[in-house]
Each structure stands twice: as structure tokens, then as C-alpha cells.
Design an enzyme around this catalytic site. Structure first.
Site, PDB file in Angstrom:
ATOM      1  CD  GLU A 168      -2.943  -0.998   2.384  1.00  0.00           C
ATOM      2  OE1 GLU A 168      -2.847  -0.065   3.184  1.00  0.00           O
ATOM      3  OE2 GLU A 168      -3.870  -1.819   2.420  1.00  0.00           O
ATOM      4  CD  GLU A 367      -3.010  -5.863   4.304  1.00  0.00           C
ATOM      5  OE1 GLU A 367      -3.845  -5.083   4.796  1.00  0.00           O
ATOM      6  OE2 GLU A 367      -1.793  -5.621   4.234  1.00  0.00           O
TER       7      GLU A 367
HETATM    8  C1  BGP Z   1      -3.967  -2.068   5.747  1.00  0.00           C
HETATM    9  C2  BGP Z   1      -2.526  -2.191   6.136  1.00  0.00           C
HETATM   10  C3  BGP Z   1      -2.265  -2.996   7.355  1.00  0.00           C
HETATM   11  C4  BGP Z   1      -3.376  -3.051   8.393  1.00  0.00           C
HETATM   12  C5  BGP Z   1      -4.780  -3.018   7.788  1.00  0.00           C
HETATM   13  C6  BGP Z   1      -5.899  -2.780   8.771  1.00  0.00           C
HETATM   14  O1  BGP Z   1      -4.176  -0.834   5.160  1.00  0.00           O
HETATM   15  O2  BGP Z   1      -1.746  -2.746   5.101  1.00  0.00           O
HETATM   16  O3  BGP Z   1      -1.027  -2.613   7.854  1.00  0.00           O
HETATM   17  O4  BGP Z   1      -3.129  -2.286   9.460  1.00  0.00           O
HETATM   18  O5  BGP Z   1      -4.892  -2.068   6.768  1.00  0.00           O
HETATM   19  O6  BGP Z   1      -6.142  -1.419   8.979  1.00  0.00           O
HETATM   20  P1  BGP Z   1      -6.031  -0.722  10.375  1.00  0.00           P
HETATM   21  O7  BGP Z   1      -4.850  -1.302  11.033  1.00  0.00           O
HETATM   22  O8  BGP Z   1      -5.846   0.718  10.076  1.00  0.00           O
HETATM   23  O9  BGP Z   1      -7.307  -1.008  11.077  1.00  0.00           O
END
Ligand code: BGP
Length: 462
Positions: A168, A367
């Protein structure tokens, strides 16, 4: 039970995480500081309940047992990231032998358990010294990153067959240079675009470096958060807003990574507003020659947009948001904890777009997941009954299955994440894991979704 949704032979079932969010041991094993260690030391109040990155989920010490747990719940693949500041403290210079030992152990343990390691090189965690040199605004840092990438291929490339340059890459641009949720907390679009551009150059250089190695059955890619931009209506003003959003937030990385060039419309728009980054001779060719083999797709939520209600304040800093407003669709399904809409069909729309407009590049869901607060509420007989998560995963898998049936080249599904982990400013607010983690004792307990996933993986469907 009959299997209604069967996935292709060899489908990748697993999960993903990142070094800073899971390893802990932030000041052990010779690791240098990264921007998260530093920012937390300066402003601990900006992190949920004041929890920082020093120990996170302790994977540094527990990887052996954790990998055993992955095996037990049916992982055949797993994505981790290398911490640049652990591997090369300070970002340049000597490789840290303790880090080499740690990552070797993790990689070997995964392989011994028939879990293919997918390795990502950068997950938001800039070494502090590199940030002090200007971070991604600096070409010197781009060069240091390229050297780091080469070292990683050299040390681990004999066993790691799937590499990713960035996770990302737009998030540090948004967080660090537009919307104030990552260090260095700058709000300046021109600098943001420079950061975005130089990140892409660093990516292309890392791809180029990879191809100088003789690893014939290995692949290199990038992981992008592709968030479809759905217009409120078919009114031309709404369509225009959603198109601009798509240019800023998806195509700014997707096009150069897969097609080797930026969309002309985006370049024209930035030029018109005096926001073009500085480019160097040879950059265009570099991008053209170093497109990816494989694309990881992170998908959590759709983006719904409409034409702006009001003209932007001409005295305010230039922002992508000058061209659209977010649209709160009445009746949308929400994950109220994270504040994100749940729209399962988005996964299908992304895949069809890749098929139709991006040469049906080999991809996978790298993810997808659901962060929920206070999950202890759902404990029954000692385990979290996360039926909402099962429903979430299942809903997305059904649409992914449909995309595959229609010829999309999707090879796997990774949940975010394996163990509850540290989520940047949100720290341990929202929990995402197949396993819960007791923050005091670091004890792991499988949630109901872990058992469900074991069956899905075993049956290659559900
Ligand atoms: C994505 C990232 C992760 C992770 C996930 C969940 O954007 O790659 O690192 O953190 O989101 O989001 P958050 O942690 O902000 O709830």
C-alpha cells in the site's frame, strides 16, 4: 457438507502481517529505529490508549509456535515483511547478522511446515535516519532502498519465491503528507506527489535489481489497496468526481506498476494545478521496463463519491479532495468499529477491472479482514465466537469465486491477519486475527474463525 464454492487447485490460503505490527522486540536484536519508534517516543498520546510499537505481538520470540499454529489452521502461504531498520540499522551500511538469523529462521520454519513465505520489503516502516534524509522525497533514500532490496534478495532469494516491493505505497503518502496520520505529519500535496512518484521509482528499481538475479521460478510484485470509486449516480458531475478519485487513489500506482506508465489524465490534472513532481531523465523508461509479475490486492472497503457540494476554499492547501466529496450512501452496511463500509462485491469489481483493463495480470487477495473492538464480549467457553468475521470472509470469498469462474486470474486469499496485531495509530483497538492475543501475557487463543478457516483450506472451498 457439500462444497458449494470450490476454488482452483493449489489456491493460496493464508494471512498477512507486517514486521512493525507483529514482531515486537523493537529495541532488541540490533534493530535500528524506524519512524514509528520515533513518533511514539515524541507523541505517545496519538496512539490508542498510549500503546506503542515496542513489543506488539512478540512474534520475534514466538515465531516457532506461531508458525505451528498457522500450519494447524491450514495455511499454505503467509506474507510477512522484512523490517528495513532491523535488517540494515540506519537504512544503509552493514547488514545486521542477528536480523539475518531471525529472518532465516522464520523462512526456514515456514518452508519446513509447507507454508510458502511471501516477503514484502516495505510496510510503512521507514528507518528514522532515512526519514531524516528526506524519506521518499529524497533520491538518496531511493538508492538506499534499492541496495536494501538487493541485499534481501541475496540473503533470502534462494528460498523466497514471491517478493513484493511495497505494501500500500499510497498510505504513507496519505498519512505522512496529506492527512496527518503517519509521521512526518506534513500537509502538502506537492510534497505528497513527490513522495508517491519517488516510491514508484524505488519500486521499479527494486524490480530491475531483482531481475539481475538468477532466480528463474521467482516472481516480484507490489501490493496495492485498490478501492473502487463508486459514483453516487450516473450524473456526469458524479461520474467526473469518481473518475478523478480513481486516478488519484488507484491508478496513480496501479497503472505505472502494471502498465509501466502514468495515466495521461492524472498527469494533465497535476500539471494544470502546478503539482507535478520532479522527474529525472530515464525514469519513464525505467517504469516501462520494470512492470510487475504479480499483483497483491488489499481490499477492505469501497469508496463512494459525489460531486463537491461546495467549491473548495481557494486559500486552503491543494488536496485531491478539491475534486470530490465522500458520499455516505443511505443504508450502507457498516463495520462500526473501524468505521468502514462492508461491500463484498467490491472484490469482484476489482478483479473484473484487472481482467478487462490490466491484461488479467496474476493476482491474489493479499489483505481483507474485519477489525472489531472489545472482542472479549463474544467469548463463550474460553473462545471468541467471531461469527461476524466468518460471515465477512465468506461474503468476500463468494464474490472472489464468481470472479474466478468468469476467468479472473486470482490465485489466493490472505486474511488480515493471523494474530491480533498492532494497527499503527489505532494500536490494539480493532482486532483482526484468527488468533486473539492477550496483551499482558501474549498468550494466543484461536477464535472460531480459525477453526472455520481450517475446514475451508482443507476442502479448498466451502
Ligand atoms: C492495511 C494495512 C495494514 C493493516 C490493515 C488494517 O491498510 O496494510 O497494515 O493495518 O490495513 O487497517 P487498520 O490497522 O488501520 O485497522
Amino acid at each position: 457438507m457439500a462444497i458449494q464454492y470450490k476454488f482452483p487447485e493449489g489456491f493460496w490460503w493464508g494471512s498477512a502481517t507486517s514486521a512493525t505490527q507483529m514482531e515486537g522486540a523493537a529495541s532488541e536484536g540490533g534493530k535500528g529505529l524506524n519512524i514509528w519508534d520515533y513518533w511514539y517516543s515524541q507523541e505517545p498520546n496519538r496512539f490508542f490508549e498510549g500503546v506503542g510499537p515496542e513489543s506488539t505481538s512478540d512474534f520475534y520470540h514466538t515465531y516457532k509456535q506461531d508458525i505451528k499454529r498457522m500450519k494447524e489452521i491450514g495455511h499454505n502461504t503467509f506474507r510477512l515483511s522484512i523490517s528495513w531498520s532491523r535488517f540494515i540499522p540506519g537504512g544503509e551500511g552493514e547488514v545486521n547478522q542477528e536480523a539475518v538469523t531471525f529472518y532465516n529462521n522464520v523462512i526456514d520454519e515456514l518452508i519446513a511446515n509447507d507454508i510458502e513465505p511471501f516477503v514484502n520489503l516495505f510496510h510503512f516502516d521507514m528507518p528514522l535516519e532515512m526519514q531524516e534524509k528526506g524519506g521518499w522525497e529524497s533520491r538518496e533514500v531511493v538508492e538506499a532502498y534499492t541496495t536494501y532490496a538487493k541485499k534481501a534478495y541475496e540473503f533470502f532469494g534462494d528460498r523466497v519465491k514471491k517478493w513484493f516491493t511495497f505494501n500500500e505505497p499510497i498510505v504513507p503518502v496519505e498519512g505522512g503528507y496529506l492527512y496527518d496520520f503517519h509521521y512526518p505529519n506534513v500537509v502538502d500535496a506537492k510534497r505528497a506527489f513527490q513522495v508517491a512518484y519517488n516510491t514508484m521509482i524505488a519500486h521499479a528499481k527494486a524490480v530491475e535489481a531483482f531481475r539481475t538475479f538468477d532466480y528463474p521460478d521467482s516472481k516480484i510484485g507490489i501490493i496495492l489497496n485498490l478501492t473502487p470509486s463508486y459514483p453516487r449516480s450516473q450524473n456526469p458531475a458524479d461520474l467526473k468526481a469518481s473518475n478523478i478519485c480513481d486516478l488519484f487513489f488507484n491508478r496513480s500506482f496501479l497503472d505505472p506498476a502494471v502498465k509501466g506508465e502514468y495515466p495521461k489524465e492524472l498527469v494533465d490534472l497535476l500539471e494544470e494545478h502546478g503539482q507535478l513532481p520532479e522527474m529525472e531523465k530515464g525514469d519513464a523508461q525505467l517504469l516501462k521496463n520494470n512492470t510487475v509479475d504479480i499483483l497483491g490486492v488489499n481490499y477492505y472497503q469501497p469508496r463512494r463519491v459525489k460531486a463537491k457540494e461546495h467549491l473548495p476554499n481557494p486559500y486552503s492547501p491543494f488536496m485531491p479532495d478539491w475534486f470530490f466529496d465522500n458520499y455516505e450512501m443511505p443504508g450502507r452496511k457498516m463495520n462500526p468499529y473501524r468505521g468502514w463500509e462492508i461491500y463484498e462485491k467490491g472484490i469482484y469489481d476489482i478483479m473484473i477491472n484487472l481482467k478487462e483493463n490490466y491484461g488479467n495480470i496474476e493476482s491474489f487477495i493479499s489483505e481483507n479482514g474485519m477489525g472489531v473492538q472489545n472482542e472479549e464480549r463474544f467469548i463463550k467457553d474460553g473462545r471468541i465466537e467471531d461469527d461476524y468475521r466468518i460471515e465477512f470472509i465468506q461474503g468476500h470469498l463468494e464474490w472472489l469465486h464468481k470472479a474466478i469462474q468468469e476467468g479472473c486470474n486470482a490465485k489466493g486469499y490472505h486474511l488480515w491477519t493471523f494474530l491480533d496485531n498492532w494497527s499503527w495509530m489505532n494500536a490494539y483497538k480493532n482486532r483482526y486475527g484468527f488468533f486473539s492475543v492477550d496483551l499482558e501475557t501474549k498468550e494466543r487463543t484461536a477464535k472460531k474463525s480459525a477453526y472455520w478457516f481450517t475446514e475451508v483450506s482443507k476442502n479448498n472451498g466451502f
